[in-house]
Design a protein around this motif. Structure first.
Motif, short mmCIF file in Angstrom:
data_model
loop_
_atom_site.label_atom_id
_atom_site.label_comp_id
_atom_site.label_asym_id
_atom_site.label_seq_id
_atom_site.Cartn_x
_atom_site.Cartn_y
_atom_site.Cartn_z
N VAL A 165 -22.03 61.56 75.95
CA VAL A 165 -21.22 61.97 77.10
C VAL A 165 -20.40 60.80 77.65
CG1 VAL A 165 -22.92 61.58 78.94
CG2 VAL A 165 -21.19 63.36 79.20
N ASP A 166 -20.96 59.60 77.66
CA ASP A 166 -20.16 58.47 78.16
C ASP A 166 -19.04 58.13 77.18
OD1 ASP A 166 -21.53 57.33 80.75
OD2 ASP A 166 -23.12 57.98 79.41
N THR A 167 -19.29 58.32 75.87
CA THR A 167 -18.20 58.18 74.91
C THR A 167 -17.11 59.22 75.19
OG1 THR A 167 -19.65 57.28 73.17
CG2 THR A 167 -17.59 58.31 72.47
N ALA A 168 -17.51 60.45 75.53
CA ALA A 168 -16.53 61.49 75.84
C ALA A 168 -15.70 61.13 77.06
CB ALA A 168 -17.23 62.83 76.05
N LEU A 169 -16.33 60.58 78.09
CA LEU A 169 -15.59 60.17 79.28
C LEU A 169 -14.64 59.02 78.97
CD1 LEU A 169 -18.52 60.41 81.84
CD2 LEU A 169 -16.61 62.01 81.61
N LEU A 170 -15.07 58.10 78.12
CA LEU A 170 -14.17 57.05 77.65
C LEU A 170 -12.99 57.66 76.92
CD1 LEU A 170 -13.33 54.14 76.81
CD2 LEU A 170 -14.95 54.36 74.91
N LEU A 171 -13.26 58.62 76.04
CA LEU A 171 -12.20 59.24 75.25
C LEU A 171 -11.23 60.04 76.12
CD1 LEU A 171 -14.23 60.43 72.14
CD2 LEU A 171 -12.58 58.54 72.23
N GLY A 172 -11.70 60.55 77.26
CA GLY A 172 -10.77 61.19 78.17
C GLY A 172 -9.65 60.24 78.54
N GLY A 173 -10.00 58.98 78.85
CA GLY A 173 -8.99 57.98 79.16
C GLY A 173 -8.18 57.56 77.96
N VAL A 174 -8.83 57.47 76.80
CA VAL A 174 -8.13 57.10 75.57
C VAL A 174 -7.06 58.14 75.23
CG1 VAL A 174 -8.43 56.83 73.07
CG2 VAL A 174 -10.05 55.75 74.65
N LEU A 175 -7.42 59.42 75.30
CA LEU A 175 -6.45 60.47 74.97
C LEU A 175 -5.38 60.62 76.05
CD1 LEU A 175 -8.72 63.19 73.32
CD2 LEU A 175 -7.36 61.39 72.22
N PHE A 176 -5.75 60.33 77.30
CA PHE A 176 -4.71 60.28 78.33
C PHE A 176 -3.67 59.24 77.96
CE2 PHE A 176 -2.88 58.03 81.89
CZ PHE A 176 -2.28 59.05 82.61
N ALA A 177 -4.11 58.05 77.56
CA ALA A 177 -3.17 56.99 77.17
C ALA A 177 -2.30 57.43 76.00
CB ALA A 177 -3.94 55.71 76.82
N GLN A 178 -2.92 58.12 75.04
CA GLN A 178 -2.16 58.59 73.87
C GLN A 178 -1.01 59.50 74.29
OE1 GLN A 178 -3.95 61.64 71.34
NE2 GLN A 178 -3.39 60.43 69.54
N SER A 179 -1.24 60.37 75.27
CA SER A 179 -0.21 61.32 75.67
C SER A 179 0.74 60.78 76.73
CB SER A 179 -0.87 62.61 76.19
OG SER A 179 -1.51 63.29 75.12
N TYR A 180 0.26 59.88 77.57
CA TYR A 180 1.11 59.38 78.66
C TYR A 180 2.15 58.38 78.16
CZ TYR A 180 2.52 57.02 82.96
OH TYR A 180 3.25 56.46 83.99
N TYR A 181 1.73 57.46 77.30
CA TYR A 181 2.66 56.43 76.83
C TYR A 181 3.41 56.98 75.62
CZ TYR A 181 -0.17 53.61 79.94
OH TYR A 181 -0.82 53.13 81.05
N ASP A 182 4.47 57.71 75.90
CA ASP A 182 5.15 58.50 74.88
C ASP A 182 6.52 57.97 74.50
OD1 ASP A 182 6.40 59.07 77.27
OD2 ASP A 182 6.19 61.24 77.13
N ARG A 183 6.85 56.76 74.94
CA ARG A 183 8.17 56.23 74.64
C ARG A 183 8.20 55.56 73.27
NH1 ARG A 183 9.58 53.58 80.64
NH2 ARG A 183 9.38 55.57 81.78
N ASP A 184 9.42 55.47 72.74
CA ASP A 184 9.58 54.92 71.39
C ASP A 184 9.79 53.42 71.47
OD1 ASP A 184 9.82 54.79 68.66
OD2 ASP A 184 11.94 55.38 68.64
N THR A 185 8.73 52.73 71.87
CA THR A 185 8.74 51.26 71.91
C THR A 185 7.57 50.76 71.08
OG1 THR A 185 7.29 51.07 73.83
CG2 THR A 185 9.66 51.34 74.26
N PRO A 186 7.61 49.53 70.59
CA PRO A 186 6.48 49.03 69.79
C PRO A 186 5.15 49.09 70.53
CG PRO A 186 8.39 47.61 69.51
CD PRO A 186 8.74 48.59 70.59
N ALA A 187 5.15 48.73 71.81
CA ALA A 187 3.90 48.72 72.56
C ALA A 187 3.34 50.12 72.74
CB ALA A 187 4.12 48.06 73.93
N GLU A 188 4.20 51.07 73.07
CA GLU A 188 3.71 52.42 73.31
C GLU A 188 3.35 53.13 72.01
OE1 GLU A 188 5.34 54.73 76.46
OE2 GLU A 188 6.04 52.97 77.59
N ARG A 189 4.06 52.82 70.93
CA ARG A 189 3.65 53.35 69.63
C ARG A 189 2.28 52.81 69.24
NH1 ARG A 189 9.14 52.35 68.22
NH2 ARG A 189 8.55 50.47 67.06
#
Length: 494
Positions: A165-189
């Protein structure tokens, strides 16, 4: 038992083996009707100025807790702070990763600052050692240990479990980052690629020791924890993420098995009919990232409500319980309420008014049909993290608690984790302090309690986290495999 040992296992044990406790027969306030749960929720812009200022201040201070406490070198967030000796909590990291996006949208930090902190975090979790050793690993099979050393990033100690469950809560933030940082820049890619790799690596079927349910975790010494995620609780996010995996998914029968365990906790508590889980964190955590409004699975359809409405009912039930106050605790009333996992005065039995009172340390306090665990300790996050569900109850509660007790329970980082107005015993305290004529108050905040405050405030204000996560293909896939339909799931991701 120490705080760290207790925190590791108490929430899991309560989720599967809570004792039933009789509730008072009548509530002192009206429960939300089925129609009321679908009513339009008052939003921030319609509030009086004083309430807007209260929310602005609380959200900013709570965000600052994450920004100031995190180790910038590896992105690890302490379990508790400002204590200087804390270990890191991977669940707190998940909340932190999401809070950075809120910070950008609110203007607390720049997008570049958020990207830098997020990259440090994701690089650490992508490259941290994954193996079966006792002391030289951060995780195994893609999962991560519940608590890590804040500086080395390794398993904090041998009592710490690899936590699903704590891995799942971590992954909530990880997947948020995947979807939020959506610009075509090296850092966001790079952010998107790292997030994808971290999620794809998790071997969910490995923890299906007693298929189709998913185990709570594993330790090298003790092996698999002999409890699975069942009954209604924060484990909902575990199953959604396990179902959505493109590499190591579990079958749809896992969700059916999960919901099949609901019936023992469905029923009336304090004149409210709901799917019970006594501590309010179980009604908050999965909802931080998933917008359950208007989407339903088979169980929802059979019972005529969605999970968001159920959480709204849970808030009403807890407020009703505080009004009735069967334990006779000091301070409980219409606007002072809230039981959830939090710190407390700590493992002490005292005699008060001719009877023994037991005051716990850290434990999963709560009130529900499934069990009651109440020693007079109020956790402000129980109310604040529920603002999206029932703002008409939460806003007066926050204002009242701050007005009455703010000089002792509201500091640089918002509300302290908890306070107890019934505890006045002069003794050695594990945490917190005694305030003369008031009671016990904590002196720090916990990451897993700060997270729902800053993030659910934002969901209530703007739907921000929910909107971002609606775009995530893995969240959508997991919900659809679980049988959810309707609402925003019926529309294309955008």
């Amino acid at each position: 038992m120490t705080l760290t040992h207790l925190r590791t296992f108490c929430l899991a044990a309560l989720a599967v083996a809570a004792a039933a406790t009789a509730a008072p027969s009548r509530s002192a306030t009206t429960a939300p009707s089925r129609s009321a749960t679908t009513a339009t929720i008052t939003r921030y812009k319609n509030l009086p100025l004083a309430q807007q200022q209260l929310i602005d201040d609380l959200q900013r201070r709570t965000f600052d807790w994450f920004w100031d406490s995190t180790n910038p070198a590896n992105g690890l967030v302490p379990d508790h702070y400002p204590s200087p000796e804390s270990f890191a909590s991977i669940a707190a990291v998940g909340f932190g990763l999401t809070a950075y996006g809120v910070g950008v949208e609110r203007g607390y930090i720049s997008r570049e600052q958020a990207i830098e902190r997020t990259l440090a975090t994701l690089r650490f979790f992508k490259d941290a050692p994954q193996n079966a050793s006792e002391d030289d690993a951060t995780g195994y099979h893609g999962f991560f240990y519940h608590f890590l050393n804040l500086h080395t990033g390794k398993r904090e100690a041998r009592w710490v479990e690899l936590s699903s469950v704590d891995t799942a809560l971590l992954l909530g933030g990880v997947l948020f980052a995947q979807s939020y940082y959506d610009r075509d820049t090296p850092a966001e890619r790079e952010i998107r690629a790292l997030a994808d790799a971290i999620y794809r690596r998790v071997d969910w079927p490995w923890l299906q020791v007693r298929k189709p349910l998913i185990s709570m975790g594993w330790t090298p010494g003790g092996k698999f924890i002999p409890h699975d995620w069942q009954g209604y609780n924060e484990g909902m996010l575990v199953y959604v993420l396990a179902l959505g995996s493109p590499t190591h998914p579990v079958g749809g029968d896992a969700w059916k098995a999960w919901t099949a365990t609901y019936d023992r906790t469905w029923g009336n508590f304090q004149d409210v009919t709901l799917l019970n889980f006594a501590p309010l964190f179980g009604h908050q955590y999965s909802h931080v990232w998933i917008d359950f409004r208007g989407i339903r699975d088979d169980w929802n359809r059979a019972h005529g409500l969605d999970y968001f409405q159920n959480s709204r009912r849970a808030v009403y039930a807890q407020r009703n319980y505080a009004i009735v106050n069967p334990g006779g605790w000091t301070g409980y009333d219409t606007n002072v309420w809230g039981l959830t996992a939090c710190n407390g005065p700590g493992g002490i039995v005292v005699e008060q008014g001719g009877r023994e009172r037991t005051f716990q340390g850290y434990t999963a306090r709560g009130a529900g049909r499934d069990y009651v665990s109440d020693d007079g300790t109020i956790a402000p996050t129980a109310a604040a993290g529920s603002i999206a569900f029932a703002p008409e109850l939460v806003l007066p509660a926050l204002a009242t608690m701050k007005q009455r007790y703010g000089q002792w329970i509201y500091d640089r980082y918002g509300f302290v984790d908890a306070f107890n107005l019934s505890f006045h015993t002069k003794t050695g305290l594990r945490t917190g302090k005694l305030v003369p004529e008031l009671g016990w108050v904590d002196t720090e905040q916990l990451g897993i309690d700060q997270g729902p405050i800053v993030l659910m405030i934002e969901n209530w204000r703007s739907d921000f986290v929910w909107k971002v996560m609606r775009r995530n293909p893995y969240i959508r896939k997991g919900l659809q495999k679980a049988g959810f339909s309707g609402g925003w799931l019926a529309a294309p991701a955008r």
